[in-house]
Write a protein that holds these residues in place. Structure first.
Motif, PDB file in Angstrom:
ATOM      1  N   PHE A 343       5.495 -19.634  10.390  1.00  0.00           N
ATOM      2  CA  PHE A 343       4.852 -19.820   8.938  1.00  0.00           C
ATOM      3  C   PHE A 343       4.373 -21.347   8.985  1.00  0.00           C
ATOM      4  O   PHE A 343       4.298 -22.035   7.824  1.00  0.00           O
ATOM      5  CB  PHE A 343       5.993 -19.658   7.990  1.00  0.00           C
ATOM      6  N   GLY A 344       4.461 -22.254  10.366  1.00  0.00           N
ATOM      7  CA  GLY A 344       4.032 -23.616  10.343  1.00  0.00           C
ATOM      8  C   GLY A 344       5.464 -24.446  10.070  1.00  0.00           C
ATOM      9  O   GLY A 344       6.587 -24.053  10.301  1.00  0.00           O
ATOM     10  N   HIS A 345       5.116 -25.723   9.762  1.00  0.00           N
ATOM     11  CA  HIS A 345       6.389 -26.678   9.709  1.00  0.00           C
ATOM     12  C   HIS A 345       5.886 -27.864   8.780  1.00  0.00           C
ATOM     13  O   HIS A 345       4.678 -28.201   8.690  1.00  0.00           O
ATOM     14  CB  HIS A 345       6.517 -27.109  11.175  1.00  0.00           C
ATOM     15  N   GLY A 346       6.734 -28.452   8.353  1.00  0.00           N
ATOM     16  CA  GLY A 346       6.291 -29.570   7.541  1.00  0.00           C
ATOM     17  C   GLY A 346       5.729 -29.262   6.233  1.00  0.00           C
ATOM     18  O   GLY A 346       6.008 -28.361   5.472  1.00  0.00           O
ATOM     19  N   ILE A 347       4.939 -30.182   5.751  1.00  0.00           N
ATOM     20  CA  ILE A 347       4.257 -30.017   4.402  1.00  0.00           C
ATOM     21  C   ILE A 347       3.397 -29.090   4.318  1.00  0.00           C
ATOM     22  O   ILE A 347       3.154 -28.312   3.033  1.00  0.00           O
ATOM     23  CB  ILE A 347       3.650 -31.424   4.022  1.00  0.00           C
ATOM     24  N   HIS A 348       2.779 -28.297   5.219  1.00  0.00           N
ATOM     25  CA  HIS A 348       1.825 -27.436   5.267  1.00  0.00           C
ATOM     26  C   HIS A 348       2.828 -25.873   5.570  1.00  0.00           C
ATOM     27  O   HIS A 348       2.238 -24.686   5.775  1.00  0.00           O
ATOM     28  CB  HIS A 348       0.983 -27.270   6.164  1.00  0.00           C
ATOM     29  N   PHE A 349       4.093 -25.951   5.613  1.00  0.00           N
ATOM     30  CA  PHE A 349       4.974 -24.534   5.693  1.00  0.00           C
ATOM     31  C   PHE A 349       4.441 -23.766   4.525  1.00  0.00           C
ATOM     32  O   PHE A 349       4.014 -23.891   3.366  1.00  0.00           O
ATOM     33  CB  PHE A 349       6.397 -25.137   5.484  1.00  0.00           C
ATOM     34  N   CYS A 350       4.101 -22.357   5.061  1.00  0.00           N
ATOM     35  CA  CYS A 350       3.791 -21.479   4.422  1.00  0.00           C
ATOM     36  C   CYS A 350       4.314 -21.139   2.992  1.00  0.00           C
ATOM     37  O   CYS A 350       5.409 -20.997   2.782  1.00  0.00           O
ATOM     38  CB  CYS A 350       3.607 -20.077   5.033  1.00  0.00           C
ATOM     39  N   LEU A 351       3.488 -21.596   1.797  1.00  0.00           N
ATOM     40  CA  LEU A 351       3.988 -21.468   0.587  1.00  0.00           C
ATOM     41  C   LEU A 351       4.391 -20.108   0.251  1.00  0.00           C
ATOM     42  O   LEU A 351       5.556 -20.091  -0.612  1.00  0.00           O
ATOM     43  CB  LEU A 351       2.793 -21.815  -0.402  1.00  0.00           C
ATOM     44  N   GLY A 352       4.070 -18.878   0.858  1.00  0.00           N
ATOM     45  CA  GLY A 352       4.524 -17.444   0.510  1.00  0.00           C
ATOM     46  C   GLY A 352       5.565 -17.010   1.432  1.00  0.00           C
ATOM     47  O   GLY A 352       5.607 -15.744   1.570  1.00  0.00           O
ATOM     48  N   ALA A 353       6.177 -17.824   2.345  1.00  0.00           N
ATOM     49  CA  ALA A 353       6.768 -17.321   3.479  1.00  0.00           C
ATOM     50  C   ALA A 353       8.209 -16.496   3.019  1.00  0.00           C
ATOM     51  O   ALA A 353       8.260 -15.407   3.563  1.00  0.00           O
ATOM     52  CB  ALA A 353       7.485 -18.395   4.060  1.00  0.00           C
ATOM     53  N   HIS A 354       8.701 -16.975   1.725  1.00  0.00           N
ATOM     54  CA  HIS A 354       9.789 -16.041   1.187  1.00  0.00           C
ATOM     55  C   HIS A 354       9.251 -14.571   0.812  1.00  0.00           C
ATOM     56  O   HIS A 354       9.927 -13.650   0.994  1.00  0.00           O
ATOM     57  CB  HIS A 354      10.450 -16.728  -0.034  1.00  0.00           C
ATOM     58  N   LEU A 355       7.983 -14.899   0.121  1.00  0.00           N
ATOM     59  CA  LEU A 355       7.397 -13.593  -0.318  1.00  0.00           C
ATOM     60  C   LEU A 355       7.212 -12.505   0.941  1.00  0.00           C
ATOM     61  O   LEU A 355       7.186 -11.400   0.681  1.00  0.00           O
ATOM     62  CB  LEU A 355       6.327 -13.809  -1.264  1.00  0.00           C
ATOM     63  N   ALA A 356       6.529 -12.903   1.689  1.00  0.00           N
ATOM     64  CA  ALA A 356       6.109 -12.365   2.789  1.00  0.00           C
ATOM     65  C   ALA A 356       7.227 -11.725   3.458  1.00  0.00           C
ATOM     66  O   ALA A 356       7.217 -10.517   3.995  1.00  0.00           O
ATOM     67  CB  ALA A 356       5.206 -12.829   3.972  1.00  0.00           C
ATOM     68  N   ARG A 357       8.203 -12.489   3.507  1.00  0.00           N
ATOM     69  CA  ARG A 357       9.481 -11.910   4.315  1.00  0.00           C
ATOM     70  C   ARG A 357      10.247 -10.921   3.503  1.00  0.00           C
ATOM     71  O   ARG A 357      10.534  -9.406   4.029  1.00  0.00           O
ATOM     72  CB  ARG A 357      10.585 -12.763   4.511  1.00  0.00           C
ATOM     73  N   LEU A 358      10.145 -11.057   2.036  1.00  0.00           N
ATOM     74  CA  LEU A 358      10.665  -9.876   1.272  1.00  0.00           C
ATOM     75  C   LEU A 358       9.782  -8.611   1.279  1.00  0.00           C
ATOM     76  O   LEU A 358      10.720  -7.456   1.610  1.00  0.00           O
ATOM     77  CB  LEU A 358      10.822 -10.396  -0.150  1.00  0.00           C
ATOM     78  N   GLU A 359       8.519  -8.774   1.223  1.00  0.00           N
ATOM     79  CA  GLU A 359       7.724  -7.430   1.309  1.00  0.00           C
ATOM     80  C   GLU A 359       7.923  -6.901   2.468  1.00  0.00           C
ATOM     81  O   GLU A 359       8.045  -5.558   2.689  1.00  0.00           O
ATOM     82  CB  GLU A 359       6.311  -8.047   1.158  1.00  0.00           C
ATOM     83  N   SER A 360       7.866  -7.521   3.513  1.00  0.00           N
ATOM     84  CA  SER A 360       7.811  -6.808   4.972  1.00  0.00           C
ATOM     85  C   SER A 360       9.398  -6.341   5.031  1.00  0.00           C
ATOM     86  O   SER A 360       9.306  -5.156   5.834  1.00  0.00           O
ATOM     87  CB  SER A 360       7.712  -7.839   5.899  1.00  0.00           C
ATOM     88  N   ARG A 361      10.184  -6.946   4.956  1.00  0.00           N
ATOM     89  CA  ARG A 361      11.745  -6.321   4.922  1.00  0.00           C
ATOM     90  C   ARG A 361      11.927  -5.267   4.325  1.00  0.00           C
ATOM     91  O   ARG A 361      12.264  -4.199   4.667  1.00  0.00           O
ATOM     92  CB  ARG A 361      12.834  -7.477   4.569  1.00  0.00           C
ATOM     93  N   ILE A 362      11.320  -5.224   3.216  1.00  0.00           N
ATOM     94  CA  ILE A 362      11.553  -3.961   2.246  1.00  0.00           C
ATOM     95  C   ILE A 362      10.953  -2.602   2.994  1.00  0.00           C
ATOM     96  O   ILE A 362      11.445  -1.639   2.889  1.00  0.00           O
ATOM     97  CB  ILE A 362      11.154  -3.929   0.859  1.00  0.00           C
TER      98      ILE A 362
END
Length: 397
Positions: A343-362
């Protein structure tokens, strides 16, 4: 040891496109950025070591706003007047502070772990419907029947797109990322639609992102029209295309690694580990959107000349043997899962990382519980392991 050599345009050859990881292994062994030149003559310095990619993502001398640092001839270029070019120039992933900081701050509250967690029951109900439909059909497609409907509906719900308009939403996303001649037309149609939606939300606000953003138009942090279109377009594309890729590639990797698939079926709680290992082993982004060196930059045992493009490879970093044990093996039980930077690193860390993780886990949980006999409907040897599976992946239930 003999010096590692590279053909000047090797990154784009068919052999490397079939399996880029041998190339990135050699870049790491070279111990320096490696110059590549694309068909248009653009120079790109490839960096593939984990520590070096992280350093590049954080380096103050590497960024997007090259017009602010280049000599006078580039600075004198007028801003773009074409609508598509203007919107592209205002994309969050193409901006540096302070513009990046201001725009990201306007939407980041809706994508925190706590905010996203509230969507879990809604996403779970959608996933339940999808796997139930798949079970009745018997033969399905991983993209159309499992992966595609989740992120497009979730992002559309967050943004405030009515359900009847969502098929167009999905079609625009596909066209914009396809690099086809239809991409600019899709961007203009999307912009016109968002103009209409924003006007409706100004007159009748709802509990959605467009209402929230248009409500700030009288504040000092307000967005102009192109910024609004660019921001929502990015959420559409990043939230849709990359999550589809994550889910479909996770399914493909599980079904081509029987012991891992068996482990998930026996313990569906391993779904979170499947998400992380899929991100590490075959994340949606190979190289971050190209940045520029604003000055001569020393990185990775070498240097990159000022004003050249910098190619920070997430795929290369996530297979670095200095960080990951057996990096070329897909293993959902590995202890070093969370060290990936998909998901990248620093200021450009993916804004939707939490959402992508949740959708995929489910989705992985539901598939393991309710589709335990899922299998490929094509020979595994016919699959291209490195192609983005946005089109189709036939399965039997």
């Amino acid at each position: 040891m003999a010096a590692t050599t590279f053909d000047v345009s090797e990154l784009w050859t068919p052999a490397v496109r079939r399996d880029p990881h041998d190339f990135y292994d050699r870049v790491r062994r070279a111990g320096r950025p490696v110059l590549q030149v694309d068909a248009a003559g653009n120079r790109l310095w490839v960096v593939a070591g984990h520590a070096d990619v992280v350093a590049g993502l954080r380096h103050p001398g590497i960024g997007h706003a090259i017009h602010r640092h280049c000599p006078v001839p580039r600075q004198s270029r007028p801003p773009p007047t074409d609508e598509v070019a203007r919107i592209e120039a205002r994309q969050l992933i193409n901006l540096d502070p302070p513009d990046h900081t201001r725009l990201r701050g306007l939407v980041s509250g809706g994508f925190t772990a706590r905010a996203v967690a509230r969507l879990e029951p809604w996403i779970g109900a959608l996933a339940d419907r999808l796997v139930a439909q798949a079970r009745r059909r018997g033969r399905i497609d991983a993209v159309a029947d499992l992966a595609d409907p989740v992120p497009v509906n979730v992002i559309a719900e967050l943004v405030g797109v009515p359900e009847a308009d969502r098929p167009r939403f999905r079609a625009w996303s596909a066209a914009i990322v396809s690099a086809s001649p239809h991409g600019p037309t899709a961007t203009r149609e999307f912009a016109a639609y968002l103009d209409e939606l924003a006007a409706r939300r100004r007159a009748d606000p709802r509990d959605d992102l467009v209402s929230e953003l248009t409500a700030q138009e009288d504040s000092e942090q307000r967005l102009d029209r192109d910024e609004l279109v660019a921001l929502v377009q990015l959420l559409l594309i990043a939230g849709q295309e990359t999550t589809v890729d994550l889910i479909v590639n996770g399914i493909r990797l599980l079904l081509t690694h029987p012991s891992q698939w068996q482990a998930l079926r026996e313990r569906p709680a391993l779904a979170a580990a499947v998400v992380e290992e899929t991100l590490r082993f075959r994340g949606p982004v190979e190289i971050v959107p190209p940045r520029f060196a604003f000055e001569d930059v020393v990185i990775g045992g070498g240097w990159i000349p000022a004003f050249d493009r910098v190619g920070l490879s997430l795929w290369g970093a996530n297979r670095d043997p200095a960080v990951f044990d057996r990096p070329h093996e897909f293993d959902i039980h590995r202890a070093d899962l969370r060290r990936h930077i998909a998901f990248g690193h620093g200021i450009h860390f993916c804004l939707g990382a939490h959402l992508a993780r949740l959708e995929s886990r489910i989705m992985f949980e539901r598939i393991a519980r309710h589709l335990p006999d899922l299998r490929l409907a094509v020979d595994a040897g016919d699959l291209d392991a490195f192609r983005l599976h946005r089109d189709h992946l036939p399965l039997r239930v």
